[in-house]
Design a protein around this motif. Structure first.
Motif, PDB file in Angstrom:
ATOM      1  N   CYS A 140       0.016  -5.787  -9.634  1.00  0.00           N
ATOM      2  CA  CYS A 140      -0.137  -7.116 -10.239  1.00  0.00           C
ATOM      3  C   CYS A 140      -0.517  -7.006 -11.711  1.00  0.00           C
ATOM      4  O   CYS A 140      -0.153  -7.864 -12.522  1.00  0.00           O
ATOM      5  CB  CYS A 140      -1.200  -7.918  -9.490  1.00  0.00           C
ATOM      6  N   ASN A 141      -1.284  -5.951 -12.065  1.00  0.00           N
ATOM      7  CA  ASN A 141      -1.709  -5.786 -13.455  1.00  0.00           C
ATOM      8  C   ASN A 141      -0.543  -5.475 -14.373  1.00  0.00           C
ATOM      9  O   ASN A 141      -0.660  -5.611 -15.601  1.00  0.00           O
ATOM     10  CB  ASN A 141      -2.741  -4.671 -13.567  1.00  0.00           C
ATOM     11  N   TYR A 142       0.564  -5.030 -13.780  1.00  0.00           N
ATOM     12  CA  TYR A 142       1.727  -4.645 -14.593  1.00  0.00           C
ATOM     13  C   TYR A 142       2.909  -5.570 -14.379  1.00  0.00           C
ATOM     14  O   TYR A 142       4.038  -5.234 -14.738  1.00  0.00           O
ATOM     15  CB  TYR A 142       2.121  -3.205 -14.269  1.00  0.00           C
ATOM     16  N   GLY A 143       2.642  -6.756 -13.772  1.00  0.00           N
ATOM     17  CA  GLY A 143       3.693  -7.751 -13.624  1.00  0.00           C
ATOM     18  C   GLY A 143       4.527  -7.596 -12.375  1.00  0.00           C
ATOM     19  O   GLY A 143       5.612  -8.181 -12.293  1.00  0.00           O
ATOM     20  N   TRP A 144       4.039  -6.862 -11.383  1.00  0.00           N
ATOM     21  CA  TRP A 144       4.813  -6.652 -10.146  1.00  0.00           C
ATOM     22  C   TRP A 144       4.018  -7.150  -8.950  1.00  0.00           C
ATOM     23  O   TRP A 144       2.797  -6.994  -8.885  1.00  0.00           O
ATOM     24  CB  TRP A 144       5.156  -5.180  -9.964  1.00  0.00           C
ATOM     25  N   ASN A 145       4.743  -7.743  -8.030  1.00  0.00           N
ATOM     26  CA  ASN A 145       4.119  -8.311  -6.838  1.00  0.00           C
ATOM     27  C   ASN A 145       4.568  -7.543  -5.594  1.00  0.00           C
ATOM     28  O   ASN A 145       5.680  -7.736  -5.102  1.00  0.00           O
ATOM     29  CB  ASN A 145       4.499  -9.795  -6.703  1.00  0.00           C
ATOM     30  N   PHE A 146       3.679  -6.684  -5.110  1.00  0.00           N
ATOM     31  CA  PHE A 146       3.951  -5.938  -3.869  1.00  0.00           C
ATOM     32  C   PHE A 146       2.999  -6.396  -2.763  1.00  0.00           C
ATOM     33  O   PHE A 146       2.690  -5.645  -1.834  1.00  0.00           O
ATOM     34  CB  PHE A 146       3.770  -4.429  -4.105  1.00  0.00           C
ATOM     35  N   THR A 147       2.535  -7.625  -2.879  1.00  0.00           N
ATOM     36  CA  THR A 147       1.496  -8.131  -1.986  1.00  0.00           C
ATOM     37  C   THR A 147       1.928  -8.111  -0.520  1.00  0.00           C
ATOM     38  O   THR A 147       1.192  -7.660   0.362  1.00  0.00           O
ATOM     39  CB  THR A 147       1.112  -9.563  -2.381  1.00  0.00           C
ATOM     40  N   GLU A 148       3.115  -8.620  -0.260  1.00  0.00           N
ATOM     41  CA  GLU A 148       3.548  -8.795   1.137  1.00  0.00           C
ATOM     42  C   GLU A 148       3.590  -7.471   1.894  1.00  0.00           C
ATOM     43  O   GLU A 148       3.029  -7.328   2.978  1.00  0.00           O
ATOM     44  CB  GLU A 148       4.921  -9.466   1.165  1.00  0.00           C
ATOM     45  N   CYS A 149       4.237  -6.473   1.323  1.00  0.00           N
ATOM     46  CA  CYS A 149       4.354  -5.195   2.040  1.00  0.00           C
ATOM     47  C   CYS A 149       3.036  -4.422   2.032  1.00  0.00           C
ATOM     48  O   CYS A 149       2.750  -3.666   2.957  1.00  0.00           O
ATOM     49  CB  CYS A 149       5.479  -4.347   1.459  1.00  0.00           C
ATOM     50  N   THR A 150       2.227  -4.658   0.981  1.00  0.00           N
ATOM     51  CA  THR A 150       0.929  -3.976   0.935  1.00  0.00           C
ATOM     52  C   THR A 150       0.039  -4.440   2.070  1.00  0.00           C
ATOM     53  O   THR A 150      -0.600  -3.638   2.765  1.00  0.00           O
ATOM     54  CB  THR A 150       0.234  -4.238  -0.410  1.00  0.00           C
ATOM     55  N   LEU A 151      -0.034  -5.767   2.269  1.00  0.00           N
ATOM     56  CA  LEU A 151      -0.879  -6.309   3.335  1.00  0.00           C
ATOM     57  C   LEU A 151      -0.321  -6.003   4.718  1.00  0.00           C
ATOM     58  O   LEU A 151      -1.065  -5.796   5.679  1.00  0.00           O
ATOM     59  CB  LEU A 151      -1.050  -7.824   3.148  1.00  0.00           C
ATOM     60  N   ALA A 152       1.006  -5.977   4.818  1.00  0.00           N
ATOM     61  CA  ALA A 152       1.630  -5.727   6.129  1.00  0.00           C
ATOM     62  C   ALA A 152       1.768  -4.247   6.439  1.00  0.00           C
ATOM     63  O   ALA A 152       2.031  -3.862   7.572  1.00  0.00           O
ATOM     64  CB  ALA A 152       3.010  -6.390   6.170  1.00  0.00           C
ATOM     65  N   GLY A 153       1.597  -3.403   5.412  1.00  0.00           N
ATOM     66  CA  GLY A 153       1.739  -1.963   5.617  1.00  0.00           C
ATOM     67  C   GLY A 153       3.173  -1.531   5.811  1.00  0.00           C
ATOM     68  O   GLY A 153       3.458  -0.558   6.519  1.00  0.00           O
ATOM     69  N   THR A 154       4.115  -2.229   5.189  1.00  0.00           N
ATOM     70  CA  THR A 154       5.540  -1.939   5.374  1.00  0.00           C
ATOM     71  C   THR A 154       6.212  -1.446   4.103  1.00  0.00           C
ATOM     72  O   THR A 154       7.447  -1.396   4.036  1.00  0.00           O
ATOM     73  CB  THR A 154       6.263  -3.200   5.880  1.00  0.00           C
ATOM     74  N   CYS A 155       5.429  -1.102   3.069  1.00  0.00           N
ATOM     75  CA  CYS A 155       6.028  -0.621   1.826  1.00  0.00           C
ATOM     76  C   CYS A 155       6.749   0.707   2.063  1.00  0.00           C
ATOM     77  O   CYS A 155       6.290   1.555   2.831  1.00  0.00           O
ATOM     78  CB  CYS A 155       4.959  -0.439   0.752  1.00  0.00           C
ATOM     79  N   GLU A 156       7.856   0.896   1.374  1.00  0.00           N
ATOM     80  CA  GLU A 156       8.653   2.110   1.521  1.00  0.00           C
ATOM     81  C   GLU A 156       8.464   3.084   0.368  1.00  0.00           C
ATOM     82  O   GLU A 156       8.918   4.231   0.458  1.00  0.00           O
ATOM     83  CB  GLU A 156      10.140   1.749   1.634  1.00  0.00           C
ATOM     84  N   TYR A 157       7.831   2.636  -0.703  1.00  0.00           N
ATOM     85  CA  TYR A 157       7.654   3.504  -1.862  1.00  0.00           C
ATOM     86  C   TYR A 157       6.185   3.532  -2.274  1.00  0.00           C
ATOM     87  O   TYR A 157       5.355   2.802  -1.738  1.00  0.00           O
ATOM     88  CB  TYR A 157       8.540   3.038  -3.026  1.00  0.00           C
TER      89      TYR A 157
END
Length: 798
Positions: free
Chosen positions: A335-352
């Motif tokens: 978020c500090n760099y203009g990117w929103n990875f909230t959904e996968c972060t909270l769900a634990g489904t991020c791939e990268y």
């Protein structure tokens, strides 16, 4: 043509056989750079560096990161560095110990096994030889599976799956290990050339990675969690703290996966037989490799934890300004760099991100195919080093003939005496573990095997120093016995912290193999520190006994047996051994007219074969009585000296010369003069079997000439404690006048009860005072009863 190595003795180290003729071709020998340093560095830069270091960083912090198939865990950068430093401390101390041991005399083939076995002896050396050979064979599988995982990922990306992901790892792994076996069988020269190529490829991949961390991040790389250094410390600080995820989410869970990367420090020592000067190459190459690889791990862990966040989606559309962001609280450092990875972060489904992507180093690098090439080079070079180490260590173990059924693998072929049979066995073991196809399962298996090796190496250095053996004179001086002891202790502690049941299995294997070698007692003499320690301990205890006053409670018969050569009077020797074994001192004495020094070894072997714990001593003199008296005075050491003389009954007293009779009786009187007890053993057929050198006859009577009453009762009691004598009934015979016979019998019975000996049958023999008769009371053909007869003179005192 038989090699000089094959024609050498079992001792190997002490007796070298020089060939009469120069060999037609000289074997290949390596220096400290190509033979040790590069080999160790390649083995340390194995599969863990590329495929698990970034994932460990994610789990424990920004120093290491390793993705797991069953879950993920972050290690704070501080904890990741702690893991690296802990591993480096253990390996550095072990490296110092290896350097000291390898510079203490000539180092031959056998590597770690040779170093430990020649330092601690065959008992522990044999155990570690088995464990270390097995560990290296399993390490081949670990590195090959790491290589196969990368190939499998490439197959998935190109939609070229052969069967399914697990079976593809197995197929690629078996094919790969077969190819590596071909390189190894081509000879050490080709194997060394392949290692140099692998080293060059890895160095190029490192340069490619570090350059990549300096390149500004493109939107595509930002979407995958890479933001370069950005001139800030946000990412570094975020990754400092741990974030445990998955089944292995613990400090020691991560340590058990990382530590196999530190086990490559023995790769150079394991080919000690192929080095030009092992005493120089092993210290220089091993310590330099530890230093350089530690810097590499720390640098990669720090840099990747400073420019890559833990979770990212990989989608270029997940920016804060994109239409998919509906407002609300944004979670994560992106978020500090203009990117929103909230959904996968909270769900634990991020791939990268560090926590999710195995190929983070490839993504960060300037040119990702070079990282893939580095992975191939690191895994294949490490696998090749282990594939070479395991057979060479096992071959040396087999040549020492410490265990049964393994001599088949001792044979070597060619100018370098290549262990082709051991190669085949290593190949079979490697394939068996490759079929597991799970890197995180294989890695912890070998951690404890290598830790046990490190513990014994450090203990070898400590023990050799603390025993102050004159033969311990290493030219390498930069070590301490206390750091070596610390290294041994911490290795054992880490073993149980990593996996307690696996540690128990390793310890159990060591104890079983140690017990077997101890029982077998192989005919080898390597001048080990255990021998030096045994001498020092025996000397210390013997000296301490000199200050201990005698006490009746601690009295035990310390026997000088006038047996002549022990195998001439086996019944006499066996009888005394029955009550002195593991209880008291026994010395077989021989009075000879000519020197029998050359027969000493033969007599000791005879005693050992009969499992008799006895010393053997002889004196050269022409007079039996003078020789026996000298043995009484000079035998023993300090408090460990004879207080009882045992000799056989003289059957030919009626026909022998007066001079011999006078000598025999004089020996008995000399014993009294020296305050030494006397026991005479009488056998029906005599004791001397020197003509046949064959034990025969059974026990008849034990007569005790006037000696302390306690000794007369103690010997039968000690005999009844032995299994073969436990059912014998003890009868105590008392010499007394008829008038006071009953009174004396009651006194002796009271004395026996007081001593708690369990003797209940007391017989008074007034006839002993009568004059001898011409007839015998016992017919010649009547067998003696199975009874221990203890005879007491009437001159007893209370």
């Amino acid at each position: 043509m038989q090699s000089s190595h094959d024609s050498s003795t079992k001792d190997g180290e002490d007796k070298d056989v020089e060939a009469d003729e120069e060999p037609e071709t000289e074997p290949v020998r390596f220096g400290w750079v190509t033979g040790v340093m590069i080999r160790c560095m390649l083995n340390i830069w194995g599969v863990i560096l590329y495929l698990r270091l970034p994932w460990i960083t994610y789990n424990m912090g920004h120093l290491v990161m390793l993705p797991l198939t069953r879950g993920f865990l972050f290690l704070s950068s501080g904890l990741t560095w702690l893991i690296i430093i802990m591993s480096s401390i253990v390996t550095s101390i072990t490296g110092l110990s290896i350097s000291a041991i390898s510079t203490n005399g000539k180092v031959k083939a056998g590597g770690t096994y040779f170093l430990i076995s020649r330092s601690l002896g065959p008992e522990l050396g044999g155990s570690i030889g088995l464990l270390f050979s097995f560990a290296n064979a399993v390490a081949v599988a670990m590195h090959v599976v790491g290589f196969s995982e990368t190939v499998k990922d490439l197959l998935v990306e190109t939609d070229s799956i052969m069967s399914d992901p697990v079976n593809d790892i197995r197929i690629v792994g078996v094919i790969t290990v077969t190819g590596l076996m071909g390189i190894a069988l081509a000879g050490m020269e080709w194997e060394a050339k392949a290692q140099v190529v692998f080293f060059f490829v890895i160095m190029v991949s490192f340069v490619n990675y570090f350059v990549g961390t300096l390149i500004p991040a493109s939107p595509e790389r930002m979407a995958k969690g890479y933001f370069s250094y950005r001139g800030k410390s946000d990412i570094f600080l975020e990754n400092i703290g741990p974030e445990w995820r998955g089944e292995t989410g613990s400090f020691f869970g991560m340590f058990s996966i990382f530590f196999p990367s530190a086990t490559g420090i023995l790769a150079g020592a394991n080919i000690s037989g192929d080095l030009k000067d092992p005493a120089v190459a092993i210290p220089q190459g091993t310590l330099m490799a530890i230093f350089l690889t530690t810097l590499t791990y720390l640098a990669i862990a720090a840099t990747i934890g400073s420019c890559v966040i833990r979770d990212a989606t990989g989608s270029i559309n997940d920016t804060l300004g994109a239409g998919n962001f509906t407002g609300g609280e944004c979670a994560g450092l992106g978020c500090n760099y203009g990117w929103n990875f909230t959904e996968c972060t909270l769900a634990g489904t991020c791939e990268y991100g560090l926590a999710n992507d195995y190929q983070t180093m490839s993504m960060v690098s300037a040119f990702s195919p070079l990282i893939t090439a580095g992975i191939f080079a690191a895994t294949l070079s490490s696998a090749l080093a282990c594939l070479v180490s395991a057979p060479k260590v096992f071959q040396c173990l087999c040549q020492d003939n410490l265990y049964p059924l393994i001599g088949f693998f001792a044979k070597g072929y060619g100018k370098n005496q290549e262990p082709l049979r051991a190669y085949a066995l290593t190949f079979i073991l490697a394939v068996a573990f490759i079929l597991i196809a799970e890197l995180n399962t294989i890695a912890p298996i070998i951690s404890n095997f290598f830790l046990c090796s490190y513990a014994l190496i450090n203990f070898s250095c400590f023990h050799a120093t603390i025993t102050k053996s004159p033969g311990w004179r290493p030219s390498f001086r930069y070590f301490s016995k206390w750091t070596a002891l610390f290294g041994a202790i911490i290795s054992v502690v880490i073993m149980f912290l990593l996996n307690w049941w696996s540690a128990l299995i390793v310890v159990g294997i060591i104890f079983v193999s140690l017990a077997y070698v101890t029982y077998k007692k192989p005919e080898v003499n390597w001048g080990s520190s255990v021998q030096a320690g045994s001498y020092q301990m025996a000397l210390s205890h013997a000296m301490s006994l000199s200050d201990v006053e005698d006490h009746v409670k601690n009295f035990r018969p310390q026997c000088l047996v006038l047996s002549g050569p022990p195998n001439f009077r086996p019944a006499l020797v066996d009888f005394v051994a029955a009550f002195t074994k593991t209880v008291s001192l026994m010395i077989c004495g021989n009075v000879a007219e000519v020197s029998v020094y050359l027969q000493t070894g033969e007599q000791l072997r005879w005693l050992n074969a009969r499992k008799i714990r006895s010393f053997y001593n002889f004196i050269t003199t022409g007079n039996l009585r003078a020789g026996a008296t000298s043995l009484m005075q000079v035998s023993g050491l300090g408090r460990l000296k004879p207080n009882t003389v045992v000799l056989g009954y003289k059957h030919n007293w009626q026909t022998d010369s007066p001079q011999n009779m006078e000598n025999y009786v004089g020996i008995i009187h000399d014993c009294f003069d020296l305050s030494v007890g006397v026991c005479v053993l009488r056998m029906r057929d005599g004791l001397d079997v020197s003509r046949t050198v064959k034990a025969q006859g059974d026990l008849a009577h034990l007569f005790s000439l006037p000696v302390p009453t306690g000794l007369t009762l103690l010997i039968p009691y000690l005999l009844t404690r032995r299994k073969r004598w436990s059912r014998c009934r003890v009868r105590v015979f008392l010499s007394s006048q008829i008038a006071n016979a009953e009174e004396h019998r009651e006194e002796i019975q009271s004395l026996l009860n007081k001593f708690r000996l369990g003797f209940n049958e007391v017989v008074v023999l007034p006839e002993i005072m009568w004059r001898p008769e011409e007839t015998r009371s016992v017919p010649v053909d009547k067998p003696y009863p199975l009874v221990l007869h203890t005879f007491l003179q009437k001159q007893f005192h209370g």
